[in-house]
Design an enzyme around this catalytic site. Structure first.
Site, PDB file in Angstrom:
ATOM      1  N   LYS A  34       9.702  73.593  21.058  1.00  0.00           N
ATOM      2  CA  LYS A  34       9.818  74.797  21.885  1.00  0.00           C
ATOM      3  C   LYS A  34      11.201  74.916  22.534  1.00  0.00           C
ATOM      4  CE  LYS A  34       5.476  76.277  21.379  1.00  0.00           C
ATOM      5  NZ  LYS A  34       5.163  77.544  20.686  1.00  0.00           N
ATOM      6  N   GLU A  94       4.676  83.084  28.751  1.00  0.00           N
ATOM      7  CA  GLU A  94       3.294  82.682  28.567  1.00  0.00           C
ATOM      8  C   GLU A  94       3.293  81.260  28.042  1.00  0.00           C
ATOM      9  OE1 GLU A  94       5.075  84.013  26.261  1.00  0.00           O
ATOM     10  OE2 GLU A  94       4.576  82.755  24.531  1.00  0.00           O
ATOM     11  N   SER A 108       5.720  68.769  15.301  1.00  0.00           N
ATOM     12  CA  SER A 108       6.287  69.742  16.238  1.00  0.00           C
ATOM     13  C   SER A 108       6.359  69.235  17.670  1.00  0.00           C
ATOM     14  CB  SER A 108       5.481  71.038  16.187  1.00  0.00           C
ATOM     15  OG  SER A 108       4.105  70.781  16.461  1.00  0.00           O
TER      16      SER A 108
END
Ligand SMILES: Cc1ncc(COP(=O)(O)O)c(C=O)c1O
Lengths: 264, 469
Positions: free
Chosen positions: B141, B163, B430
């Protein structure tokens, strides 16, 4: 001339604005929904907006969100819309729908416009559809004689307002504030300016919504708009009861005729 | 993209890599960044922003998917973002700053790990791991967040909203806001605040305000709704730092471009390590940002399979899942036309997954397009399969993956068997699993006196995993 053009021609001739009342379909109950719309019309609404309760209403504040959830929990299905509209038009009332676009897409744009027209509905307000993406929808509404009603916002530049009014029929919906639905204490100062900018580009009637809750506010907006749209305040009133909803409609109906003292 | 053996300055192709050049290679679209190439030849994040032959139309369409399905009131701010990004992606100052932060702050490049013990246990294709779990804040991210936070600064906005589902995007956003001195408000579904309590604490420690959202299903989709409501109200001061490759144009393209570095790096790392391209690239798919980032550099490599693993929850047949492409239909949600989970009336169906980051009934439009044209495949992994894989990777490689990433591991293990020992499967890990320890403790009953009931489950490597695929 469409039903909506007739309506606004009449209110313009009376030198007043139209009162437009919103409730979610199926609220407060599925069985009592059509009667509640008819009560609003009885008590002074010139037009009702039948809202489609939707799972993801990004333009709605907490009051309408909660009412939509109640309606869905009460068993509301998309096909119920047309029965409700039919019961309104059967009594001579005028109704448009207010729907986020995904339910329309799921039902099929053409079938949706067709079934609404058959029920006597006049138009559809689509709060999350911009004209840029509206190709299918415009074809469907045109084919079935339904008025597509788009929104403009205080942030809309002239170029976007022109493009929007070009495809809008019936009336143009001007969002008075930047924000979601919900009753507010004061009429936004952005609204008169937005309406003035729209007037330079179109002769369409202009309805102003978002935040209106009192007769005095309605009078203030009626001074520069063709329609005063009231949503959350009606939902809150209906939550209390039909009597309260009727009383609010009467107060607002006086407001759009400019006959209310400027304090409430 | 051409093979990364092409050095940006000389245009020379290393002989070892020549065979991997696709025939119709276009000249490298080189970035305007001014720093000399890295000594190890690896690309930098700015190399992801040069534009690609797979960009959407001006209206934001990837084939039939994408566009801008949003209220008119948001068109202005979204246009503003699109214009700012269009300029920034060619501005050397922006690109250099992005590259500098990615290296000195974010920890790029992330390595590729040869998963030898896992490979041996599975007995199929050689398994390689792209280690986005090693990035600062623990997931991919941060790649997107650093890019968009720098964009926020350039646009002169002072307030950031975002969000978050798993909390990883929220933590990354709160981190970048702390670094760059921006006010930060994070919307998070109430359900997610409970199952990712550690990340809520991290965000608060970093100075962000965390707003728990109770509406709807009180998960990620509702947090997005609430963020849109905030944005439409505070458009002039606020930047909505969207966390995945979905939403209205330009977000799917912009987020993808900030994540493209994953695949750009990995492509060259795999070539360097093995002398060839992988047979398949595997990633989990929530909204789709880590997957599109991992896939994109391989789009023109026709022999490389791109396989996305969606969350299967209790199994697609139960209706309690988040397998949007595998089991959904086309509609419009959160600004884009794409696959989504909806009922007959177009009401959005609540998704279900043990993984908060994959618990989303929508998916980015480029994935829908890749699925429609058959360039990418999508499979579904149940909660149980994912948790088995989480234990498996922990015990074979000493890597505790995020539950999201464990879906990729579970699917890749099956795929590695299907492909066989001649092949190579690259898994994008990830994120790391620290945030999921509470869920893991409950699932594996790790808090008793004993050593826990985790078995080195061969079921994750065996046939049971294929029941949903
Ligand atoms: C570690 C990790 N992987 C994957 C995801 C899923 O998001 P996306 O599909 O955008 O990569 C998340 C989202 O929170 C995450 O935290």
């Amino acid at each position: 001339m469409s039903g909506l053009s007739e309506l606004f021609a009449a209110t313009r001739a009376q030198n007043r604005a139209a009162l437009i009342g919103y409730l979610p379909a199926g609220y407060p109950t599925l069985a009592g929904s059509a009667d509640m719309f008819n009560a609003l019309i009885d008590s002074g609404c010139d037009l009702v907006e039948v809202g489609v309760p939707y799972s993801d209403p990004v333009m709605d504040g907490p009051v309408i969100q909660a009412a939509a959830e109640t309606a869905r929990a009460g068993g509301f299905r998309l096909t119920d819309l047309f029965g409700i509209v039919e019961k309104i038009s059967a009594k001579g009332g005028k109704a448009v729908l207010m729907s986020y676009y995904n339910p329309i897409m799921a039902y099929g744009a053409d079938a949706f416009a067709r079934d609404l027209a058959a029920a006597g509905g006049l138009g559809v307000i689509t709060p999350d559809l911009i004209v840029d993406e509206a190709g299918d929808w415009l074809a469907a509404t045109e084919a079935h004689g339904i008025d597509p009603i788009f929104l403009v916002a205080p942030s809309s530049p002239t170029e976007r307002i022109s493009r929007t009014v070009e495809h809008t029929r019936g009336f143009l919906y001007a969002a008075s504030t930047m924000g979601v639905t919900g009753a507010r204490d004061q009429v936004s100062s952005l609204a008169p300016d937005l309406v003035a900018r729209c007037r330079e580009l179109t002769d369409l009637p202009i309805g102003v919504g978002l935040g209106v809750r009192t007769g005095a506010q309605a009078a203030e907006i009626a001074a520069f708009a063709d329609g005063v749209i009231v949503g959350s305040a009606f939902v809150s009133a209906v939550t209390e009861g039909e009597k309260q909803a009727r009383a609010l409609a009467e107060e607002l109906a006086a407001g759009v005729r400019g006959t209310v003292p400027a304090i409430s | 993209m051409p093979a990364r053996g092409v050095s940006a300055t000389s245009g020379q192709v290393s002989p070892r890599l020549e065979q991997f050049q696709t025939k119709d290679v276009k000249p490298s679209m080189t970035s305007n960044a001014t720093r000399p190439p890295r000594a190890d030849g690896l690309p930098r994040p700015s190399d992801g922003l040069t534009g690609t032959p797979h960009d959407p139309t001006d209206g934001g369409y990837f084939g039939d998917f994408g566009g801008r399905w949003l209220p008119e009131a948001l068109v202005g701010v979204v246009d503003e973002v699109a214009e700012a990004f269009a300029k920034a992606r060619h501005d050397p100052e922006f690109l250099d700053e992005l590259d500098r932060l990615a290296e000195t702050y974010g920890g790029r490049p992330s390595p590729v790990t040869d998963a030898e013990r896992l490979t041996a246990l599975v007995g199929g294709a050689r398994i390689l791991l792209k280690r986005e779990d090693l990035n600062h804040t623990g997931s991919h991210k941060i790649n997107n967040v650093l890019g968009q936070a720098l964009l926020t600064k350039r646009m002169g906005k002072t307030r950031v909203i975002a969000e978050t589902g798993a909390g990883q995007h929220g933590v990354a956003t709160a981190t970048a806001c702390a670094l760059l001195g921006l006010e930060c408000v994070i919307y998070m579904g109430r359900v997610d605040t409970e199952r990712q309590a550690l990340n809520v604490a991290r965000m608060r420690l970093l100075g962000a305000t965390v707003v728990a959202v109770d509406s709807g299903s009180a998960t990620l989709k509702d947090a997005i709704n609430e963020a849109f409501r905030d944005w439409v109200t505070n458009a002039s001061t606020t930047y909505y730092l969207f966390g995945t490759a979905a939403g209205p144009h330009p977000f799917p393209m912009m987020v993808r471009d900030f994540q493209r570095i994953i695949g750009l790096e990995a492509r060259q790392q795999v070539l360097d390590l093995t002398g060839r391209l992988p047979s398949a690239v595997v990633a989990c798919v929530g909204g789709g940002s880590n997957a599109i980032g991992a896939f994109h550099a391989f789009l023109d490599d026709a022999d490389v399979r791109l396989v996305g693993m969606e969350a299967g929850g209790d199994g697609i047949a139960t209706g309690r899942h988040a397998s949007t492409i595998s089991a959904g239909s086309v509609g419009v949600l959160h600004g884009a036309r794409s696959f989504m989970m909806q009922d007959e009336d177009g009401q959005v169906i609540e998704s279900h997954s043990i993984s908060a980051g994959l618990d989303y009934p929508g998916v980015g439009p480029e994935h829908s397009h890749l699925a429609a044209i058959g360039r990418a495949e999508f499979r579904s992994i149940t909660d149980t399969e994912a948790m088995d894989a989480l234990a498996l990777l922990s015990r074979t490689e000493g890597i505790i993956p995020a539950i999201e990433s464990a879906h990729a591991v579970a699917g890749a293990v099956v795929l590695a068997k299907e492909i066989g020992p001649e092949g190579i499967v690259l898994i994008n890990v990830s994120g790391r699993g620290d945030k999921d320890m509470e869920t893991a403790m409950e699932w594996f009953q790790l808090n008793g006196d004993g050593p826990g009931t985790v078995t080195t489950s061969t079921s994750a490597t065996g046939n049971t995993t294929s029941k949903e695929s």
